[in-house]
Design a protein around this motif. Structure first.
Motif: not given
Length: 947
Positions: A184-196, A198-214
């Motif tokens: 059941x651990x299959x995660x889908x990330x639609x990157x088409x709206x992403x412009x920056x 540098x945001x790719x890692x943050x999108x994946x982090x958020x999708x995995x349910x991790x708390x906001x990171x710096x």
């Protein structure tokens, strides 16, 4: 937890639309899967055909043959009938039933995964919420199966294809099939709206349910995944390639049990990447006969009709419309999104209307579903997305490639696209990049490699090219390149002698484009004339007769006084004459072109051209039924053939004499000349005798078949006719195929072999329609009328013959008109219209006498006798004329027909004995084993005294 149905050695997981056998996937199409699920859910019950068709084709009205076809595929997948195992039973008159026992249970793997998640208290990687499976998943089962296997064995897989091909759909289908294996651990990330990026890692982090990171988010993500067993789907990566590569390579290194599946329009070029190129949806091949059943078996057509039905179209797919839909899907390059958008308009415009609109130019602005992402709402938006990602140089080169309306080579692209700003190396490098980005495709991997733009991309960039300030410069380089490519002697000397032109087949669209542009540019008249002259043999050699006629005629219109009397004018004259004769009929300018061409060829001392042109004169005289003039051309040809010394030329002269003698009515002389020609070039020889678009060996074979039948050798006639057909099929030249089928069909009709005649006429009609050989099409319809009259279908036969005679007269194509008139007379006679019969026959007799084409004059006299009998007059005088003419011509079959009539109708015993005696003597001249209705009637009459 999903329910699993077990029957025999198979397991069916309904929710995943997955059938396995001993744990291995068994591929079943989407229609077949719906039918199988219905049968399994109702095992032991008979489901009607209507029920199953509604289940497999919801909202569509389809023929029952589609259900039978799907049932056949399903039984094959199940191995039904092998080893005495039966799963599906056909209950006659009712429907189908799954007769194997079915055991339902819950998926054990899912239950174990759920227990494991519960014991972990939800720690680690959380269960995903995948987007739902697409509602329309057609033609991609096999791709999803292959991707499942590839993802299981490879850590990083990219699905690569142009926009709209269905990458996301296939990725989601793959993810759903792998859900259980990744617990059941299959995660889908639609990157088409992403412009920056540098945001790719943050999108994946958020999708995995991790708390906001710096800080270094990618390090946190990699650390979090280190011990996880998961699948990450990264959708639409092409505009973020560098960032996605960094993320993927870091995760692959840090998390050994995490697999990644990316969708992109070009390979990521990441370490360890396995590329899966998604092909277009399947379309029936161009050479396959298209029926509704065959068309619906292809995924492109299946999707088209499914989306058409969803848009409100309820008509079943007919065989006629199937051809149109296949052509539409081919124009759309099998791109799923394009097919869906176009099919959604079928309820508004109809199938034929859609095809007409696409012929004008693909409508890039038709809208799709409002819920679709913006770049998928129109075809234009889809291509805008890819085009916007290109560099300025890449954009400029892609736009200029639109000048090629068909495939092109690297050399062609460099010659046409390069300029002061862009050198040859840069063009080659950018072209390779466009291929990787799925904006240009390899049309052929043979040497040299050929490239092409998809039709949708072509439409998009063509609009930009027409607005390009450098358009004229690009078009000029393109026209110069096309002209230079045809400059070699292999083209100029090809004339119309049957040289293989298939190597130029990919150039046809480019030639048309270059000719169109140069024709409209007075300042490039010289280039246009040169290109038109060199293109004529190519167009003719590739059976593009309308193009050959059009551009040869326009080339002659533009030719200057200085160019008259040159090889350029000669090629244009030959092109106009040969293409016009076969596609437009025997118009006056055909004779004028032949005469002028001969004068030029004689002045230039070109013997080979003279042989072609004299062959053209002979063929023209045959077609216009001027058999009295044919001898003049054959005598002149003999001198030129002797001068050339070629066995092909010598054979052609003998064969021309044979054809002339056959048509004039001297069958013994005809056979002598024809067989003499085969001593120069035997039937089995590899030498081809191609002059002026005709394979003269095939022409000789059909004349020999006809003369042999008239002389009574039915077995030889049949054997030679079959060889003529086979030779034409081997050569695959449309004109040769037509003449072979026309004149062998006449032999079959004479012999009463109606079934064979039917097959040959049907093939003839298909060829004339396909290659726009209108005059031959008119003859084919006349033959069909003759066959119908011979079969007793008088009313329709009269309609067909009347129409064909008028059309042939309009084309000045008289060679078989006399025979058509006789059949028309026979049809009218059978219908009881004696006056119409007499008028039609008299027209046929007049044409035979006037033209010198007297090979079947005796048959006309037999028909005249039948008309006299119908009116109560004596037929004897006509029958005696028939005997006299046939005997003089050695036309023993026709003589036998007249003698039978005389013997049957004789009132005096002395007359009966005379005619029976003549008939008995004649039968002894027939070869042993001669067959046919007339021969059998003669033997019956001699045995019993009655016919």
């Amino acid at each position: 937890m999903p329910r699993v149905a077990k029957f025999g050695s198979f397991e069916l997981i309904v929710a995943q639309r997955l059938l396995t056998r001993h744990g291995s996937h068994v591929p079943v199409g989407s229609r077949g899967m719906e039918i199988l699920i219905a049968l399994v859910e109702n095992h032991g019950q008979v489901l009607s055909r209507d029920t199953l068709m509604e289940r497999g084709w919801p909202g569509l009205t389809v023929e029952e043959t589609n259900l039978r076809f799907q049932m056949s595929l399903l039984r094959k997948a199940l191995g039904d009938g092998q080893g005495n195992q039966q799963y599906i039973q056909n209950v006659v008159g009712r429907g189908y039933c799954l007769v194997a026992p079915v055991d339902w249970h819950e998926s054990g793997e899912n239950a174990e995964a759920a227990d494991k998640t519960a014991r972990n208290g939800g720690k680690g990687i959380r269960q995903s919420r995948l987007p739902a499976m697409p509602g329309c998943f057609i033609g991609r089962d096999d791709d999803a199966r292959k991707l499942v296997e590839l993802v299981e064995t490879s850590r990083l897989v990219s699905i690569v294809a142009t926009g709209g091909m269905g990458k996301t759909t296939v990725a989601l289908a793959t993810a759903h099939r792998l859900a259980d294996r990744f617990e059941g651990r299959v995660h889908f990330f639609d990157l088409s709206p992403v412009v920056d990026s540098s945001s790719v890692a943050g999108i994946i982090s958020s999708g995995l349910g991790l708390p906001p990171q710096g800080g270094d988010i990618l390090s946190v993500v990699a650390g979090h995944l280190a011990d996880a067993h998961a699948l990450l789907i990264l959708d639409n990566c092409e505009h973020l390639s560098e960032a996605v590569v960094s993320v993927c390579e870091r995760i692959v290194e840090a998390a050994p049990q995490v697999h990644l599946l990316a969708t992109t329009r070009e390979p990521l070029r990441a370490l360890g990447e396995h590329v899966f190129r998604l092909a277009p949806l399947a379309i029936p091949g161009k050479e396959e006969p298209v029926t509704a059943e065959r068309a619906l078996a292809s995924s492109a057509v299946e999707l088209f009709m499914d989306r058409a039905a969803a848009g409100g179209h309820r008509e079943p797919l007919t065989d006629r419309d199937a051809k149109i839909v296949v052509d539409v899907c081919r124009q759309l390059d099998g791109i799923a999104l394009a097919i869906e958008l176009v099919a959604s308009r079928v309820s508004t415009y109809g199938i034929r209307g859609i095809a007409d609109l696409l012929d004008e130019r693909i409508n890039l602005h038709w809208s799709g579903q409002r819920s679709a992402v913006p770049r998928h709402q129109t075809l234009g938006a889809m291509i805008d997305w890819s085009f916007g990602l290109l560099s300025d140089t890449g954009k400029r080169i892609l736009v200029r490639l639109a000048i090629f309306d068909g495939p092109f080579t690297m050399k062609a692209a460099q010659a046409v696209v390069q300029d002061a700003k862009t050198g040859l190396f840069e063009v080659g490098s950018q072209l390779a990049g466009l291929v990787e980005k799925s904006l240009v495709f390899t049309a052929s991997t043979a040497s040299p490699v050929q490239f092409k733009l998809l039709e949708t991309t072509q439409s998009y960039v063509s609009a930009k090219l027409s607005d390009d300030r450098d358009y004229d410069a690009v078009a000029l380089r393109h026209a110069e390149y096309q002209t230079a490519r045809l400059k070699d002697d292999a083209v100029e000397d090809a004339i119309f002698g049957g040289r293989d032109m298939t190597g130029y087949s990919s150039s046809v669209a480019g030639l048309r484009s270059a000719l169109n542009w140069t024709y409209k540019k007075p300042e490039h008249r010289v280039l246009f004339v040169r290109l038109a002259a060199r293109a004529a043999p190519v167009f003719y050699g590739l059976s593009q007769l309308p193009d050959c006629e059009l551009w040869s005629r326009r080339g002659l219109e533009k030719i200057s006084e200085e160019e008259r009397g040159t090889v350029l004018e000669l090629l244009l004259l030959e092109g106009l004459a040969v293409a016009s004769m076969f596609s437009l009929g025997n118009q006056h300018f055909v004779q004028e072109s032949l005469d002028r061409g001969m004068a030029v060829a004689e002045d230039l001392g070109l013997l080979e051209h003279q042989l072609h042109l004299l062959a053209g004169q002979d063929i023209l005289m045959t077609r216009v039924a001027n058999f009295n003039a044919m001898a003049n051309f054959t005598n002149r040809n003999s001198d030129i053939a002797t001068a050339s010394g070629k066995p092909q030329a010598l054979a052609m002269v003998d064969w021309m004499n044979g054809v002339s003698s056959h048509m004039a009515g001297d069958q013994k002389k005809a056979v002598r000349f024809l067989e003499q020609g085969f001593r120069h070039v035997p039937v089995a020889s590899d030498l081809h005798v191609d002059y002026f678009g005709f394979d003269h060996k095939i022409r000789a074979l059909i004349a020999l078949a006809r003369a042999s039948w008239l002389m009574g050798d039915t077995q030889k006639a049949r054997k030679v006719a079959v060889e003529a057909i086979a030779s034409a099929d081997r050569r695959q030249r449309p004109v040769s195929i037509c003449i072979a089928h026309i004149y062998t069909a006449t032999v079959a009709i004479w012999a009463g072999d109606h079934d064979t005649a039917d097959v040959w006429i049907d093939r003839l009609l298909a060829t004339t329609d396909r290659f726009s050989l209108t005059p031959y099409g008119n003859v084919a319809r006349g033959l069909l009328g003759q066959l119908r009259v011979a079969r007793g279908e008088y009313r329709q036969g009269i309609i067909d013959l009347t129409s064909a005679i008028l059309a042939c007269q309009s084309d000045t194509h008289h060679v078989l008109v006399s025979a058509f008139q006789r059949s028309l007379a026979e049809g009218h006679l059978a219908n009881g219209d004696d006056d119409a019969a007499r008028d039609a026959l008299q027209a046929g007799i007049d044409l035979s006498e006037r033209s010198g084409g007297k090979y079947d004059l005796a048959a006309h006299f037999v028909t005249a006798a039948a008309i006299e009998t119908s009116t109560g007059a004596s037929p004897v005088a006509w029958l005696e004329r028939a005997v006299k003419v046939a005997r003089h011509q050695s036309a023993h079959h026709l003589e036998m027909q007249a003698l039978i009539e005389l013997a049957v109708r004789a009132e005096q015993a002395e007359e009966r004995r005379r005619w029976r005696g003549d008939l008995a003597e004649l039968t002894r001249r027939f070869p042993r084993g001669a067959t046919g209705g007339i021969v059998e009637s003669a033997h019956a009459l001699l045995r019993t005294g009655s016919a």
